[in-house]
Design a protein around this motif. Structure first.
Motif, PDB file in Angstrom:
ATOM      1  N   ASP A   8       0.851  -1.187   0.000  1.00  0.00           N
ATOM      2  CA  ASP A   8       0.000   0.000   0.000  1.00  0.00           C
ATOM      3  C   ASP A   8       0.894   1.246   0.000  1.00  0.00           C
ATOM      4  O   ASP A   8       1.648   1.469   0.953  1.00  0.00           O
ATOM      5  N   PRO A   9       0.846   2.065  -1.047  1.00  0.00           N
ATOM      6  CA  PRO A   9       1.718   3.244  -1.096  1.00  0.00           C
ATOM      7  C   PRO A   9       1.382   4.268  -0.012  1.00  0.00           C
ATOM      8  O   PRO A   9       2.267   4.975   0.473  1.00  0.00           O
ATOM      9  N   VAL A  10       0.129   4.338   0.403  1.00  0.00           N
ATOM     10  CA  VAL A  10      -0.257   5.291   1.449  1.00  0.00           C
ATOM     11  C   VAL A  10       0.399   4.911   2.767  1.00  0.00           C
ATOM     12  O   VAL A  10       0.875   5.771   3.512  1.00  0.00           O
ATOM     13  N   LEU A  13       4.042   5.971   2.611  1.00  0.00           N
ATOM     14  CA  LEU A  13       4.164   7.430   2.712  1.00  0.00           C
ATOM     15  C   LEU A  13       3.878   7.909   4.129  1.00  0.00           C
ATOM     16  O   LEU A  13       4.512   8.860   4.601  1.00  0.00           O
ATOM     17  N   ASN A  14       2.932   7.270   4.818  1.00  0.00           N
ATOM     18  CA  ASN A  14       2.654   7.632   6.203  1.00  0.00           C
ATOM     19  C   ASN A  14       3.865   7.377   7.094  1.00  0.00           C
ATOM     20  O   ASN A  14       4.169   8.174   7.985  1.00  0.00           O
ATOM     21  N   LYS A  15       4.568   6.281   6.854  1.00  0.00           N
ATOM     22  CA  LYS A  15       5.778   5.990   7.628  1.00  0.00           C
ATOM     23  C   LYS A  15       6.837   7.065   7.393  1.00  0.00           C
ATOM     24  O   LYS A  15       7.476   7.541   8.339  1.00  0.00           O
ATOM     25  N   GLU A  16       7.029   7.426   6.131  1.00  0.00           N
ATOM     26  CA  GLU A  16       8.008   8.465   5.803  1.00  0.00           C
ATOM     27  C   GLU A  16       7.612   9.805   6.434  1.00  0.00           C
ATOM     28  O   GLU A  16       8.468  10.527   6.954  1.00  0.00           O
ATOM     29  N   TYR A  17       6.326  10.123   6.366  1.00  0.00           N
ATOM     30  CA  TYR A  17       5.814  11.372   6.926  1.00  0.00           C
ATOM     31  C   TYR A  17       6.073  11.440   8.427  1.00  0.00           C
ATOM     32  O   TYR A  17       6.593  12.441   8.927  1.00  0.00           O
ATOM     33  N   GLN A  18       5.746  10.372   9.136  1.00  0.00           N
ATOM     34  CA  GLN A  18       5.951  10.340  10.583  1.00  0.00           C
ATOM     35  C   GLN A  18       7.440  10.435  10.934  1.00  0.00           C
ATOM     36  O   GLN A  18       7.817  11.117  11.889  1.00  0.00           O
ATOM     37  N   ALA A  43       7.982  17.098   4.601  1.00  0.00           N
ATOM     38  CA  ALA A  43       6.869  16.384   5.224  1.00  0.00           C
ATOM     39  C   ALA A  43       5.538  16.876   4.681  1.00  0.00           C
ATOM     40  O   ALA A  43       4.622  16.083   4.435  1.00  0.00           O
ATOM     41  N   GLU A  44       5.431  18.162   4.459  1.00  0.00           N
ATOM     42  CA  GLU A  44       4.195  18.731   3.912  1.00  0.00           C
ATOM     43  C   GLU A  44       3.937  18.213   2.499  1.00  0.00           C
ATOM     44  O   GLU A  44       2.791  17.908   2.139  1.00  0.00           O
ATOM     45  N   ALA A  45       4.987  18.087   1.703  1.00  0.00           N
ATOM     46  CA  ALA A  45       4.839  17.562   0.337  1.00  0.00           C
ATOM     47  C   ALA A  45       4.347  16.117   0.375  1.00  0.00           C
ATOM     48  O   ALA A  45       3.489  15.718  -0.424  1.00  0.00           O
ATOM     49  N   SER A  49       0.745  14.396  -0.959  1.00  0.00           N
ATOM     50  CA  SER A  49       0.696  13.187  -1.783  1.00  0.00           C
ATOM     51  C   SER A  49      -0.238  12.152  -1.177  1.00  0.00           C
ATOM     52  O   SER A  49      -0.996  11.492  -1.890  1.00  0.00           O
ATOM     53  N   ILE A  50      -0.186  12.020   0.132  1.00  0.00           N
ATOM     54  CA  ILE A  50      -1.069  11.080   0.832  1.00  0.00           C
ATOM     55  C   ILE A  50      -2.522  11.480   0.619  1.00  0.00           C
ATOM     56  O   ILE A  50      -3.371  10.636   0.324  1.00  0.00           O
ATOM     57  N   ASP A  51      -2.808  12.761   0.756  1.00  0.00           N
ATOM     58  CA  ASP A  51      -4.179  13.246   0.556  1.00  0.00           C
ATOM     59  C   ASP A  51      -4.675  12.947  -0.854  1.00  0.00           C
ATOM     60  O   ASP A  51      -5.812  12.519  -1.037  1.00  0.00           O
ATOM     61  N   GLU A  52      -3.810  13.163  -1.844  1.00  0.00           N
ATOM     62  CA  GLU A  52      -4.203  12.893  -3.232  1.00  0.00           C
ATOM     63  C   GLU A  52      -4.476  11.410  -3.460  1.00  0.00           C
ATOM     64  O   GLU A  52      -5.429  11.045  -4.141  1.00  0.00           O
ATOM     65  N   LEU A  53      -3.631  10.549  -2.900  1.00  0.00           N
ATOM     66  CA  LEU A  53      -3.841   9.110  -3.057  1.00  0.00           C
ATOM     67  C   LEU A  53      -5.122   8.642  -2.377  1.00  0.00           C
ATOM     68  O   LEU A  53      -5.838   7.799  -2.909  1.00  0.00           O
TER      69      LEU A  53
END
Length: 58
Positions: A8-10, A13-18, A43-45, A49-53
């Protein structure tokens, strides 16, 4: 059947964001505001991306 093994790409990305938020917090506490702002921008970028996915899934 083969979708079972796709990652799951989301989730990734959540792991990277955190991780970026935690790293930024460390720099902020040490007084390196310039580095903190750079990491916060990354982190904002990722959050965008998470929101778009998530919108495309719905």
């Amino acid at each position: 059947m083969f979708n079972l093994f796709k990652k799951d790409p989301v989730k990734q990305l959540n792991k990277e964001y955190q991780a970026l938020l935690l790293e930024g917090m460390k720099y902020q506490r040490n007084g390196d505001i310039k580095r903190y702002s750079e990491i916060s921008e990354k982190a904002e970028a990722i959050r965008l991306s998470i929101d778009e996915l998530e919108k495309s899934k719905a």
